[in-house]
Design a protein around this motif. Structure first.
Motif, PDB file in Angstrom:
ATOM      1  N   GLY A   1      -4.944  -0.480  11.295  1.00  0.00           N
ATOM      2  CA  GLY A   1      -3.633  -0.905  10.604  1.00  0.00           C
ATOM      3  C   GLY A   1      -3.655  -1.086   9.078  1.00  0.00           C
ATOM      4  O   GLY A   1      -2.660  -0.928   8.294  1.00  0.00           O
ATOM      5  N   MET A   2      -4.681  -1.961   8.747  1.00  0.00           N
ATOM      6  CA  MET A   2      -4.775  -2.118   7.247  1.00  0.00           C
ATOM      7  C   MET A   2      -5.111  -0.839   6.390  1.00  0.00           C
ATOM      8  O   MET A   2      -4.375  -0.667   5.341  1.00  0.00           O
ATOM      9  CB  MET A   2      -5.987  -3.016   6.888  1.00  0.00           C
ATOM     10  CG  MET A   2      -5.873  -3.614   5.415  1.00  0.00           C
ATOM     11  SD  MET A   2      -7.443  -4.490   4.941  1.00  0.00           S
ATOM     12  CE  MET A   2      -8.643  -3.217   4.537  1.00  0.00           C
TER      13      MET A   2
ATOM     14  N   LEU B   1       4.444   4.591  11.937  1.00  0.00           N
ATOM     15  CA  LEU B   1       5.071   3.170  11.872  1.00  0.00           C
ATOM     16  C   LEU B   1       6.323   3.245  12.625  1.00  0.00           C
ATOM     17  O   LEU B   1       6.692   2.147  12.955  1.00  0.00           O
ATOM     18  CB  LEU B   1       5.354   3.225  10.320  1.00  0.00           C
ATOM     19  CG  LEU B   1       4.204   3.065   9.364  1.00  0.00           C
ATOM     20  CD1 LEU B   1       4.221   3.099   7.861  1.00  0.00           C
ATOM     21  CD2 LEU B   1       3.227   1.902   9.870  1.00  0.00           C
TER      22      LEU B   1
ATOM     23  N   ASN C   1       1.985   9.414   9.055  1.00  0.00           N
ATOM     24  CA  ASN C   1       1.830   7.926   9.117  1.00  0.00           C
ATOM     25  C   ASN C   1       3.377   7.323   9.195  1.00  0.00           C
ATOM     26  O   ASN C   1       3.276   6.194   9.800  1.00  0.00           O
ATOM     27  CB  ASN C   1       0.928   7.313   8.117  1.00  0.00           C
ATOM     28  CG  ASN C   1       0.742   5.955   8.326  1.00  0.00           C
ATOM     29  OD1 ASN C   1      -0.035   5.599   9.333  1.00  0.00           O
ATOM     30  ND2 ASN C   1       1.046   5.190   7.268  1.00  0.00           N
TER      31      ASN C   1
ATOM     32  N   HIS D   1       1.486  11.098   4.541  1.00  0.00           N
ATOM     33  CA  HIS D   1       2.499  10.061   4.698  1.00  0.00           C
ATOM     34  C   HIS D   1       3.671  10.367   5.479  1.00  0.00           C
ATOM     35  O   HIS D   1       4.060   9.380   6.099  1.00  0.00           O
ATOM     36  CB  HIS D   1       3.183  10.229   2.917  1.00  0.00           C
ATOM     37  CG  HIS D   1       4.041   9.061   2.465  1.00  0.00           C
ATOM     38  ND1 HIS D   1       3.201   7.994   2.115  1.00  0.00           N
ATOM     39  CD2 HIS D   1       5.178   8.838   2.621  1.00  0.00           C
ATOM     40  CE1 HIS D   1       4.534   6.943   1.699  1.00  0.00           C
ATOM     41  NE2 HIS D   1       5.624   7.651   2.088  1.00  0.00           N
TER      42      HIS D   1
ATOM     43  N   HIS E   1      -0.918   4.617   3.084  1.00  0.00           N
ATOM     44  CA  HIS E   1       0.675   4.846   2.933  1.00  0.00           C
ATOM     45  C   HIS E   1       0.979   4.530   1.813  1.00  0.00           C
ATOM     46  O   HIS E   1       1.771   5.214   1.042  1.00  0.00           O
ATOM     47  CB  HIS E   1       1.183   4.138   4.114  1.00  0.00           C
ATOM     48  CG  HIS E   1       2.716   4.517   4.409  1.00  0.00           C
ATOM     49  ND1 HIS E   1       2.721   6.196   5.157  1.00  0.00           N
ATOM     50  CD2 HIS E   1       3.618   4.282   4.144  1.00  0.00           C
ATOM     51  CE1 HIS E   1       3.980   6.136   5.396  1.00  0.00           C
ATOM     52  NE2 HIS E   1       4.707   5.201   4.733  1.00  0.00           N
ATOM     53  N   ARG E   2       0.775   3.442   0.947  1.00  0.00           N
ATOM     54  CA  ARG E   2       1.207   3.011  -0.227  1.00  0.00           C
ATOM     55  C   ARG E   2       0.571   3.778  -1.464  1.00  0.00           C
ATOM     56  O   ARG E   2       1.394   4.372  -2.080  1.00  0.00           O
ATOM     57  CB  ARG E   2       0.586   1.567  -0.485  1.00  0.00           C
ATOM     58  CG  ARG E   2       1.194   0.482   0.493  1.00  0.00           C
ATOM     59  CD  ARG E   2       2.728   0.666   0.623  1.00  0.00           C
ATOM     60  NE  ARG E   2       3.240  -0.290   1.621  1.00  0.00           N
ATOM     61  CZ  ARG E   2       3.415  -0.420   2.753  1.00  0.00           C
ATOM     62  NH1 ARG E   2       2.849   0.574   3.542  1.00  0.00           N
ATOM     63  NH2 ARG E   2       4.192  -1.196   3.461  1.00  0.00           N
TER      64      ARG E   2
ATOM     65  N   ASP F   1       7.245   0.246  15.172  1.00  0.00           N
ATOM     66  CA  ASP F   1       8.462  -0.450  14.967  1.00  0.00           C
ATOM     67  C   ASP F   1       9.430  -0.408  16.128  1.00  0.00           C
ATOM     68  O   ASP F   1      10.158  -1.438  16.569  1.00  0.00           O
ATOM     69  CB  ASP F   1       9.151  -0.253  13.593  1.00  0.00           C
ATOM     70  CG  ASP F   1       8.139  -0.780  12.598  1.00  0.00           C
ATOM     71  OD1 ASP F   1       7.307  -1.360  12.470  1.00  0.00           O
ATOM     72  OD2 ASP F   1       8.442  -0.322  11.319  1.00  0.00           O
TER      73      ASP F   1
ATOM     74  N   GLN G   1      -1.685   1.265  18.893  1.00  0.00           N
ATOM     75  CA  GLN G   1      -1.575   1.608  17.394  1.00  0.00           C
ATOM     76  C   GLN G   1      -2.861   2.529  16.949  1.00  0.00           C
ATOM     77  O   GLN G   1      -2.943   3.187  16.159  1.00  0.00           O
ATOM     78  CB  GLN G   1      -1.930  -0.044  16.424  1.00  0.00           C
ATOM     79  CG  GLN G   1      -1.655   0.278  14.952  1.00  0.00           C
ATOM     80  CD  GLN G   1      -1.542  -0.788  14.360  1.00  0.00           C
ATOM     81  OE1 GLN G   1      -1.472  -0.682  13.167  1.00  0.00           O
ATOM     82  NE2 GLN G   1      -1.426  -1.904  14.786  1.00  0.00           N
TER      83      GLN G   1
ATOM     84  N   SER H   1      -4.433   2.080   7.144  1.00  0.00           N
ATOM     85  CA  SER H   1      -3.220   3.111   6.880  1.00  0.00           C
ATOM     86  C   SER H   1      -2.109   2.464   5.996  1.00  0.00           C
ATOM     87  O   SER H   1      -1.345   3.421   5.454  1.00  0.00           O
ATOM     88  CB  SER H   1      -2.725   3.372   8.317  1.00  0.00           C
ATOM     89  OG  SER H   1      -2.227   1.992   9.032  1.00  0.00           O
ATOM     90  N   TRP H   2      -2.009   1.307   6.048  1.00  0.00           N
ATOM     91  CA  TRP H   2      -1.106   0.636   5.338  1.00  0.00           C
ATOM     92  C   TRP H   2      -1.437   0.667   3.765  1.00  0.00           C
ATOM     93  O   TRP H   2      -0.580   1.200   2.887  1.00  0.00           O
ATOM     94  CB  TRP H   2      -1.181  -0.817   5.484  1.00  0.00           C
ATOM     95  CG  TRP H   2      -0.273  -1.842   4.554  1.00  0.00           C
ATOM     96  CD1 TRP H   2       1.136  -1.963   4.720  1.00  0.00           C
ATOM     97  CD2 TRP H   2      -0.646  -2.216   3.297  1.00  0.00           C
ATOM     98  NE1 TRP H   2       1.689  -2.721   3.651  1.00  0.00           N
ATOM     99  CE2 TRP H   2       0.674  -2.862   2.772  1.00  0.00           C
ATOM    100  CE3 TRP H   2      -1.598  -2.437   2.674  1.00  0.00           C
ATOM    101  CZ2 TRP H   2       0.426  -3.621   1.537  1.00  0.00           C
ATOM    102  CZ3 TRP H   2      -1.630  -3.095   1.246  1.00  0.00           C
ATOM    103  CH2 TRP H   2      -0.546  -3.645   0.836  1.00  0.00           C
TER     104      TRP H   2
END
Length: 126
Positions: A15-16, A83, A79, A76, A22-23, A87, A96, A18-19
């Motif tokens: 999770g971290m 997300l 992913n 991007h 993604h950014r 959500d 996940q 991919s975060w």
């Protein structure tokens, strides 16, 4: 003295990472789009200048940057779908890890053939 770290220190599972990815890919894509809009707008100012700028893009370094761009766009996009599933699908958070593995598999399946074909054009002269 507490045995666990205090605060919201995250230890970095899928999770971290991919975060973070993604950014990073989002920022990279943004800067590409900014440059793309500016160099395309140049055609209205001076078609000769536009042709000159586009001509500078025809080299192996830019070809490698295009590989990075396509890799970033693919990651991007997939992913982002992951997300959305996390959500808006009730079972999304429980899956996940599987969804992240799916993103990786689809990314590799699409990216590797692109890299082979693109780099054969970049370095093969076609």
């Amino acid at each position: 003295m507490p045995s666990k770290p205090v605060g919201t220190l995250y230890r970095g599972h899928e999770g971290m990472w991919s975060w973070v990815a993604h950014r990073i890919t989002g920022v990279g894509i943004f800067f590409f789009l900014l440059v793309h809009v500016l160099d395309t707008a140049l055609v209205r100012v001076s078609p000769e200048a536009y042709n000159e700028v586009i001509g500078t893009y025809k080299n192996p370094v830019v070809g490698l940057m295009e590989v990075g761009l396509v890799g970033a766009i693919l990651f991007h996009a997939f992913n982002g779908i992951r997300l959305i599933l996390i959500d808006f699908w009730a079972k999304g958070p429980r899956h996940q890890r599987k969804l992240m593995i799916g993103v990786g598999v689809v990314w590799v399946l699409l990216f590797v053939p692109f890299v082979i074909r693109h780099l054969s054009h970049v370095f093969g002269g076609e």
